[in-house]
Design a protein around this motif. Sequence first.
Motif, PDB file in Angstrom:
ATOM      1  N   GLU A   1       0.828  -1.205   0.000  1.00 55.75           N
ATOM      2  CA  GLU A   1       0.000   0.000   0.000  1.00 55.75           C
ATOM      3  C   GLU A   1       0.865   1.259   0.000  1.00 55.75           C
ATOM      4  OE1 GLU A   1      -3.348   2.143   2.905  1.00 55.75           O
ATOM      5  OE2 GLU A   1      -2.354   0.286   3.502  1.00 55.75           O
ATOM      6  N   ALA A   2       1.949   1.236   0.750  1.00 53.93           N
ATOM      7  CA  ALA A   2       2.807   2.406   0.882  1.00 53.93           C
ATOM      8  C   ALA A   2       3.557   2.728  -0.405  1.00 53.93           C
ATOM      9  CB  ALA A   2       3.815   2.193   2.016  1.00 53.93           C
TER      10      ALA A   2
ATOM     11  N   GLN B   1       0.578   4.644  -5.627  1.00 52.22           N
ATOM     12  CA  GLN B   1       0.872   5.990  -6.078  1.00 52.22           C
ATOM     13  C   GLN B   1       2.175   5.944  -6.872  1.00 52.22           C
ATOM     14  OE1 GLN B   1       0.283   5.703  -2.482  1.00 52.22           O
ATOM     15  NE2 GLN B   1       2.302   4.799  -2.291  1.00 52.22           N
TER      16      GLN B   1
ATOM     17  N   GLY C   1      -0.633  10.958  -6.297  1.00 52.12           N
ATOM     18  CA  GLY C   1      -0.385  10.664  -4.890  1.00 52.12           C
ATOM     19  C   GLY C   1       0.895  11.226  -4.326  1.00 52.12           C
TER      20      GLY C   1
ATOM     21  N   ASP D   1       1.275  13.700  -2.392  1.00 51.18           N
ATOM     22  CA  ASP D   1       1.062  14.021  -0.984  1.00 51.18           C
ATOM     23  C   ASP D   1       1.374  12.829  -0.085  1.00 51.18           C
ATOM     24  OD1 ASP D   1      -0.284  15.806   1.177  1.00 51.18           O
ATOM     25  OD2 ASP D   1      -1.387  13.919   1.303  1.00 51.18           O
ATOM     26  N   LYS D   2       1.067  11.628  -0.561  1.00 49.42           N
ATOM     27  CA  LYS D   2       1.318  10.427   0.239  1.00 49.42           C
ATOM     28  C   LYS D   2       2.803  10.204   0.484  1.00 49.42           C
ATOM     29  CE  LYS D   2      -2.772   8.012  -1.597  1.00 49.42           C
ATOM     30  NZ  LYS D   2      -3.236   6.831  -2.377  1.00 49.42           N
TER      31      LYS D   2
ATOM     32  N   ARG E   1       4.178  11.514   3.806  1.00 52.36           N
ATOM     33  CA  ARG E   1       3.609  10.949   5.048  1.00 52.36           C
ATOM     34  C   ARG E   1       4.262   9.599   5.337  1.00 52.36           C
ATOM     35  NH1 ARG E   1      -1.508  13.537   6.066  1.00 52.36           N
ATOM     36  NH2 ARG E   1      -2.140  14.866   4.315  1.00 52.36           N
TER      37      ARG E   1
ATOM     38  N   ASN F   1       3.200   7.493   7.669  1.00 44.80           N
ATOM     39  CA  ASN F   1       2.259   6.688   8.442  1.00 44.80           C
ATOM     40  C   ASN F   1       2.330   5.188   8.128  1.00 44.80           C
ATOM     41  OD1 ASN F   1       1.427   9.479   8.014  1.00 44.80           O
ATOM     42  ND2 ASN F   1      -0.354   9.005   9.261  1.00 44.80           N
ATOM     43  N   SER F   2       2.298   4.860   6.831  1.00 44.74           N
ATOM     44  CA  SER F   2       2.267   3.444   6.460  1.00 44.74           C
ATOM     45  C   SER F   2       3.544   2.726   6.871  1.00 44.74           C
ATOM     46  CB  SER F   2       2.051   3.301   4.952  1.00 44.74           C
ATOM     47  OG  SER F   2       0.761   3.719   4.589  1.00 44.74           O
TER      48      SER F   2
ATOM     49  N   HIS G   1       5.207  15.859   5.840  1.00 41.95           N
ATOM     50  CA  HIS G   1       3.915  16.558   5.784  1.00 41.95           C
ATOM     51  C   HIS G   1       3.705  17.429   7.023  1.00 41.95           C
ATOM     52  CE1 HIS G   1      -0.390  17.282   5.371  1.00 41.95           C
ATOM     53  NE2 HIS G   1      -0.243  16.932   4.104  1.00 41.95           N
TER      54      HIS G   1
END
Length: 506
Positions: free
Chosen positions: A62-63, A67, A116, A118-119, A122, A124-125, A488
């Motif tokens: 997913e990470a 994207q 993507g 912006d991802k 981050r 987070n993942s 971010h």
Amino acid sequence: MKRHIIKKVLYIALTGIALSVSSCGKDFLNLTPVEDLSGNNYWKREADVQQNINSIYATFREATMQQIFFPATGDMRCAPINRTSATSGSGRDYISYVQDNNLNAAINSTAFTYFGFDKLTRWNSFFKMVQAANIAVFEIDRMEDGILSDAEKATYTAEAVFLRNLAYFFMVRLYSDVPYYTEAYHSDPLPRTDMLTVLKSCIADMQEHYKNLPWTYDDPSVVAVKAMRGSAIALMMHMNMWVAGFTEEDPTPYYQTTADLGKEIMDENGGAYELLPLTRTKEIFKGRTKEGLFEIVQNLNFGETFHLSAPFSDYVLRYPNKVTTRSYLYYDTKFMEKLYPRGEADQRKTVWFDEYIYATDGMMQMLKFVNVFMEEGEDFNPDDNHIVFRYVDPILMRAEALAELGRDEEAREVVNVVRSRAEAVPAVNEAGEELKDFIWWERTRELMGEGHWFYDLVRTKKVINSDYTSAPMNVVAFNSKGWTWPIHPDALNNNPFMTLNTFWTQ
């Protein structure tokens, strides 16, 4: 290096998405309620362990594959690439922004939301991976006797440790200093730890556990999809080379460790890994071969599709291999001639490219990524796994480390293993600085489009040298960590101690 305080690292519940790697290879995703992943009814069966670890693979997928992750972070930045008629106009300006290291322009424009960017700011993942791996290591150790043998516990723990350190390695290359912790269920605020300290801790962590991973698996559907000892060795070699490139201390121990690990993977794998003939390129990039060390799975037949922008193949193929009549990108002709000199034999020129290898009109394409499509003419990328590490990578890192140690004869011998596979003429005869340079170009020849380009530029500091790229980064930007990605601004929420990567906030 100054340590910065970051925001509180919150407890992250295990993701409800689990990557299933069953023997048939069909059930790639299972959805499991979060409440089933913790509490008194969990960690009671081997299946619970498998489900937890599979969820970490899913989070990594997913990470990175939902994207433009690998093309933007590894292949386009500071690259000698050019847009074609297929990417003319402002709608594709993100390519130029990333190439020129103008990341804020790509990130902040709503015109490029689809990709993507912006991802990529981050983490987070990646911290979901860390937390889930920490929990796995903790809970496996305290499972009741009789559920797992000691050997099974050691193997599952080593798998979780690999995934934890894979996440840290990716974060360090993206953001430099990051918080580092290994305890389960962590919830206290932490400082950003110096990136070299993080990597040294990761190396020690891996060293303790990697030999508990198998060289390969009897089940062909999980070869290179699940962590193997070769996956772990490749990761450790990369981490050692990153430290060697940035440390202000003597880098010799890190080159020596890299050389030793390279010898181990080449001499002790028992036939688990090999360089396949280039005529089998489609098999290599489809995945699960003896050349694969770690891959992210995709299978269009079962609905496993990466985001269209995620593989580099999207940018360097055209009709009849994509619906566009021109590839989106081509490389500078001088760069391609440096890689593959005209008139010199190299099977990679004819197998991985066609007669348009030096073309500047959008006809150039990278055929190493051509594979089976869902349906002829549909706008899908090739049905390949994404290769994170393949066997040629640690071979060339071993050669690089040997050259840095002044062991030129051994380095040439290792490089010529790769060139022999490619039937490349002439064999390398360089020495000293010229040999180091040759090995760097050989890595570029082999790994082009596979997410290594920018990181190899950065760790060797060649990114500031126009001899290696037509889009170099200036020295001031590099020293100010312009090679990182922005973090971010959400990281500032509820944390007065947080600082971002200042190069991107000036």
